[in-house]
Design an enzyme around this catalytic site. Sequence first.
Site, short mmCIF file in Angstrom:
data_model
loop_
_atom_site.label_atom_id
_atom_site.label_comp_id
_atom_site.label_asym_id
_atom_site.label_seq_id
_atom_site.Cartn_x
_atom_site.Cartn_y
_atom_site.Cartn_z
N ASP A 1 -6.39 0.83 0.85
CA ASP A 1 -6.53 1.10 2.27
C ASP A 1 -7.90 0.61 2.73
O ASP A 1 -8.61 -0.05 1.97
CB ASP A 1 -6.31 2.58 2.58
N LYS B 1 0.83 -1.20 0.00
CA LYS B 1 0.00 0.00 0.00
C LYS B 1 0.86 1.25 0.00
O LYS B 1 0.69 2.14 -0.84
CB LYS B 1 -0.93 0.02 1.22
#
Length: 278
Positions: A167, A149
């Site tokens: 996320d 991420k």
Amino acid sequence: MATSSGATSGATAGGAAVKKKAKVAQTHTGLVRQARRINRELAEVYPYAHPELDFENPFELLIATVLSAQTTDLRVNQTTPALFALYPTPEAMAAAEPAALEEILRPTGFFRAKARSVLGLSTALRDDFGGEVPGRLEDLVKLPGVGRKTANVVLGNAFGVPGITVDTHFGRLSRRFGWTTSEDPEKVEQDVAGLFPKSEWTMLSHRVVFHGRRICHARKPACGACPIAHLCPSYGEGEMDPEKAKKLLKYEKGGAPGQRLKPPPDYPGQPAPPLAAS
């Protein structure tokens, strides 16, 4: 299983008649069309979508993204001015006293673990990458505290390399839209990547995250004020009354400041206040 929608009951959203959705099986081609239409309409709703972390260079973005775990981008943005004033480079941050670093990072939560990550990745940048943030995912994920991420955030916004940032908001909305059924971030990334051209990945991430933070909330999505309700197979999971839904809107959609102290010029809302003023 992917889903699309059929009408079962009447309601209103944003003044327009919208019906609660019944989930039915959908072909892959239909899912692609639905997903890309949602992306196009989100682009119209959020033409100013952007990374909500303040940064001036790849190093600042990398550090800010690591610090954003388990806190808001606003809190990170209120904390990093003092951090980068003292430690503007990997070399400077790698030489920081842990206790001093922890004290600066205290407002972001989990400050001891974050201080260790920041010191570790700064040391690795200094020793292994000549003090420069690498522009490859396989190098970024080797750094302490950096996962896919974080790597995709840095690649997409500091290097122009397309990436999907999964996320909590992106994962939640991807499931609500029927783009994936997985809870695993890497599987979500793979599923969603197959629905969109690579050139859209970075901006898609911003738009979906913006929508999740402002309208499609985790506990009580503002369905009755959602401008893409007519496309959403999960419409009806949240507040459907338009007036009540409007009260759930956040940030610029709700007339409140955004998360950045230094937002882009085209941002329509108010800048966030610094830490001392919050």
